[in-house]
Design an enzyme around this catalytic site. Sequence first.
Site, PDB file in Angstrom:
ATOM      1  N   GLN A  86       1.134  -0.909   0.358  1.00  0.00           N
ATOM      2  CA  GLN A  86      -0.055   0.060   0.007  1.00  0.00           C
ATOM      3  C   GLN A  86       0.941   1.564   0.033  1.00  0.00           C
ATOM      4  OE1 GLN A  86      -3.586  -0.661   0.704  1.00  0.00           O
ATOM      5  NE2 GLN A  86      -4.034   0.688   0.073  1.00  0.00           N
ATOM      6  N   LYS A  89      -3.069  -0.727   6.659  1.00  0.00           N
ATOM      7  CA  LYS A  89      -3.798  -1.920   6.051  1.00  0.00           C
ATOM      8  C   LYS A  89      -3.796  -2.768   7.289  1.00  0.00           C
ATOM      9  CE  LYS A  89      -5.665  -4.348   2.249  1.00  0.00           C
ATOM     10  NZ  LYS A  89      -6.083  -3.393   1.461  1.00  0.00           N
ATOM     11  N   GLY A 108     -12.717   0.258   2.577  1.00  0.00           N
ATOM     12  CA  GLY A 108     -12.991  -2.153   2.314  1.00  0.00           C
ATOM     13  C   GLY A 108     -11.593  -1.949   2.049  1.00  0.00           C
ATOM     14  N   ASP A 109     -11.737  -3.763   2.053  1.00  0.00           N
ATOM     15  CA  ASP A 109     -11.095  -5.334   1.607  1.00  0.00           C
ATOM     16  C   ASP A 109     -11.843  -5.835   0.937  1.00  0.00           C
ATOM     17  OD1 ASP A 109      -8.254  -5.183   0.588  1.00  0.00           O
ATOM     18  OD2 ASP A 109      -8.774  -6.854   1.020  1.00  0.00           O
TER      19      ASP A 109
HETATM   20  P1  NDP Z   1     -14.765  -9.179  -2.031  1.00  0.00           P
HETATM   21  O1  NDP Z   1     -14.965  -9.002  -0.900  1.00  0.00           O
HETATM   22  O2  NDP Z   1     -15.875  -8.122  -2.963  1.00  0.00           O
HETATM   23  O3  NDP Z   1     -14.368  -9.766  -3.498  1.00  0.00           O
HETATM   24  C1  NDP Z   1     -13.797 -10.924  -3.493  1.00  0.00           C
HETATM   25  C2  NDP Z   1     -13.773 -12.031  -4.117  1.00  0.00           C
HETATM   26  O4  NDP Z   1     -12.542 -12.945  -4.175  1.00  0.00           O
HETATM   27  C3  NDP Z   1     -14.986 -12.864  -3.675  1.00  0.00           C
HETATM   28  O5  NDP Z   1     -15.487 -13.357  -4.924  1.00  0.00           O
HETATM   29  C4  NDP Z   1     -14.245 -14.133  -3.505  1.00  0.00           C
HETATM   30  O6  NDP Z   1     -14.781 -15.928  -3.265  1.00  0.00           O
HETATM   31  C5  NDP Z   1     -12.908 -13.944  -3.651  1.00  0.00           C
HETATM   32  N1  NDP Z   1     -11.871 -14.390  -2.345  1.00  0.00           N
HETATM   33  C6  NDP Z   1     -11.759 -14.004  -1.789  1.00  0.00           C
HETATM   34  N2  NDP Z   1     -10.671 -15.039  -1.462  1.00  0.00           N
HETATM   35  C7  NDP Z   1     -10.562 -15.754  -1.759  1.00  0.00           C
HETATM   36  C8  NDP Z   1     -10.364 -16.397  -1.730  1.00  0.00           C
HETATM   37  N3  NDP Z   1      -8.630 -16.670  -0.981  1.00  0.00           N
HETATM   38  N4  NDP Z   1     -10.061 -18.567  -2.724  1.00  0.00           N
HETATM   39  C9  NDP Z   1     -10.246 -18.157  -3.993  1.00  0.00           C
HETATM   40  N5  NDP Z   1     -11.272 -16.566  -4.431  1.00  0.00           N
HETATM   41  C10 NDP Z   1     -11.520 -16.113  -3.510  1.00  0.00           C
HETATM   42  O7  NDP Z   1     -13.447  -8.585  -2.491  1.00  0.00           O
HETATM   43  P2  NDP Z   1     -12.655  -7.123  -3.338  1.00  0.00           P
HETATM   44  O8  NDP Z   1     -13.677  -7.130  -4.916  1.00  0.00           O
HETATM   45  O9  NDP Z   1     -12.536  -6.072  -2.364  1.00  0.00           O
HETATM   46  O10 NDP Z   1     -11.025  -7.754  -3.065  1.00  0.00           O
HETATM   47  C11 NDP Z   1     -10.679  -8.114  -4.114  1.00  0.00           C
HETATM   48  C12 NDP Z   1      -8.815  -7.732  -3.904  1.00  0.00           C
HETATM   49  O11 NDP Z   1      -8.928  -7.013  -5.282  1.00  0.00           O
HETATM   50  C13 NDP Z   1      -8.474  -8.984  -3.119  1.00  0.00           C
HETATM   51  O12 NDP Z   1      -6.704  -8.316  -3.400  1.00  0.00           O
HETATM   52  C14 NDP Z   1      -8.461  -6.863  -2.384  1.00  0.00           C
HETATM   53  O13 NDP Z   1      -7.622  -6.747  -1.423  1.00  0.00           O
HETATM   54  C15 NDP Z   1      -7.640  -6.157  -3.445  1.00  0.00           C
HETATM   55  N6  NDP Z   1      -7.678  -4.598  -3.816  1.00  0.00           N
HETATM   56  C16 NDP Z   1      -9.060  -4.529  -3.529  1.00  0.00           C
HETATM   57  C17 NDP Z   1      -9.145  -2.774  -3.496  1.00  0.00           C
HETATM   58  C18 NDP Z   1     -10.615  -2.570  -3.237  1.00  0.00           C
HETATM   59  O14 NDP Z   1     -11.116  -1.039  -3.233  1.00  0.00           O
HETATM   60  N7  NDP Z   1     -11.866  -3.314  -3.019  1.00  0.00           N
HETATM   61  C19 NDP Z   1      -8.521  -1.858  -4.211  1.00  0.00           C
HETATM   62  C20 NDP Z   1      -7.545  -2.271  -4.978  1.00  0.00           C
HETATM   63  C21 NDP Z   1      -7.420  -3.888  -4.196  1.00  0.00           C
HETATM   64  P3  NDP Z   1     -15.866 -15.870  -2.089  1.00  0.00           P
HETATM   65  O15 NDP Z   1     -16.946 -14.607  -2.086  1.00  0.00           O
HETATM   66  O16 NDP Z   1     -16.264 -17.027  -2.451  1.00  0.00           O
HETATM   67  O17 NDP Z   1     -15.168 -15.331  -0.975  1.00  0.00           O
HETATM   68  O1  2IT Z   2      -6.206  -3.089  -2.058  1.00  0.00           O
HETATM   69  C1  2IT Z   2      -6.357  -1.309  -1.425  1.00  0.00           C
HETATM   70  O2  2IT Z   2      -6.251  -0.204  -2.047  1.00  0.00           O
HETATM   71  C2  2IT Z   2      -8.029  -1.366  -1.026  1.00  0.00           C
HETATM   72  N1  2IT Z   2      -8.617  -2.386  -0.835  1.00  0.00           N
HETATM   73  C3  2IT Z   2      -8.420  -0.075  -0.712  1.00  0.00           C
HETATM   74  C4  2IT Z   2      -7.542   1.085   0.287  1.00  0.00           C
HETATM   75  C5  2IT Z   2      -8.467   2.232   0.213  1.00  0.00           C
HETATM   76  O3  2IT Z   2      -8.339   3.157   1.473  1.00  0.00           O
HETATM   77  O4  2IT Z   2      -9.322   2.844  -0.344  1.00  0.00           O
END
Ligand code: NDP
Ligand code: 2IT
Length: 445
Positions: A111, A126, A165-166
């Site tokens: 991050q 984080k 969120g994450d």
């Molecule tokens: P969500 O919780 O909305 O969705 C996560 C998705 O990934 C779900 O479909 C989930 O499936 C799947 N998943 C999670 N863990 C696993 C696992 N161990 N194996 C297989 N599938 C998995 O999270 P986000 O969409 O917010 O985050 C997804 C990724 O993006 C993460 O790496 C996060 O750190 C990254 N990210 C998120 C940001 C944000 O703004 N939200 C910003 C930048 C990066 P299931 O529902 O079955 O668990």
């Molecule tokens: O991995 C990421 O950059 C996030 N989950 C978003 C972090 C944030 O502060 O919006």
Amino acid sequence: MQQYVESVMAQVKARNAGEPEFHQAVHEVLETIVPVLEKHPEFIKDKIVERLVEPERQIMFRVPWVDDKGEVQVNRGFRVQFNSAIGPYKGGLRLHPSVYLGIIKFLGFEQIFKNALTTTPIGGGKGGSDFDPKGKSDREVMAFCQSFMTELWRHIGPDTDVPAGDIGTGAREIGYMFGQYKRLSNSFTGVLTGKGLEWGGSLARTQATGYGLVYYTTRMLADAGTDWNGKKVVVSGSGNVAIYANEKATQLGAKVIAMSDSNGYIVDESGIDLACIKELKEVRRARIKEYVASHPSAQYVEGCRGIWSVPCDIALPCATQNEINGDEAAILVNNGVKFVAEGANMPSTPEAIATFQGSGIAFGPAKAANAGGVATSALEMSQNSMRLAWTFEEVDAKLHGIMNAVYDQCVNAADAYGQKGNLAAGANMAGFLKVAKAMSAHGVC
Ligand code: NDP
Ligand code: 2IT
């Protein structure tokens, strides 16, 4: 210089035993910043790298709550405040049973550089917990979030540390946490981002990570003389990032043919019906296999990793860390993938990255490609400070501009340090340079 970097890496492993994801994230950065260190001996003298790999502060705490059966549950909470050289700590909260200190440290470390690339003034942090929101009632999630914030609130603040969120933390969880923070602190401030629109949230934050990923990939496509039109795309995951990456790629003329969750994946050669995915995932919190009930021509395959065997032009991993290994990368390459851009954090193993880069595939690293989410969080912070709200179009235009700037920094740093075309090295070098200069200016602290 190589020897110096290896000695720092050895120290990191010794001092942070049993945290392989953290080692992986640090190694990936250290091996690519050597050209910058060679030009800046002052960073070595000031021990910038040794300081950078050590979090400024790590907080771990007990999170007790009562489930619907009246039983007491105990989870563990984390907040790693990694680096505040360029602004208040900023980064998400992950709620997933796999969470332990090493996961939070890898995410917090990445991050720092990602946030530096956004052009906005935010440091790196984080947090999260091993709590699993899946299958819990709203009341149970609220009880957990209130207990979590009852400890966390004293460590954060709008000018100190701003969580978001994450995985597992969406609008519902941010709402419960914000309510508890407001109560305990007796103040209404922009202490969290990803807030609801009625109470200080920003338009386009929900879409931002996925849209930003597509804006970044658009530049990769343009540099190769092409665009999204008619491209077959595979997007792993079906959460926040995956859904809005699908939405924007589809708007720009691509066809997303596969998505997944942790149980399995679906393939719909006619293009995934995103309205159905949104209903399943955002409204009903259901499993992706239900998609085929209303779309009989689509297939569901048990086991999420098989998604990388679906032939495509563009792969957007948007689920979790290490979801593509070297073998899976080789399958993607053999099936003709030309572009890989990371929506998730560290989704490709080092072997997978080497396979992509060694095969001439354009590779967009997570720190840069998924920076749109946190960048728009910074825009939410700006709006909160100014006590006003921009339109969707204004925020989306700023996001687009930021993603272009992120891409330019990657390209320019790669060019300047003899790594032309290597966006991963460029992202690490540009992010490091900004933070290292700030740390130098602040003296030894
Ligand atoms: P969500 O919780 O909305 O969705 C996560 C998705 O990934 C779900 O479909 C989930 O499936 C799947 N998943 C999670 N863990 C696993 C696992 N161990 N194996 C297989 N599938 C998995 O999270 P986000 O969409 O917010 O985050 C997804 C990724 O993006 C993460 O790496 C996060 O750190 C990254 N990210 C998120 C940001 C944000 O703004 N939200 C910003 C930048 C990066 P299931 O529902 O079955 O668990
Ligand atoms: O991995 C990421 O950059 C996030 N989950 C978003 C972090 C944030 O502060 O919006």
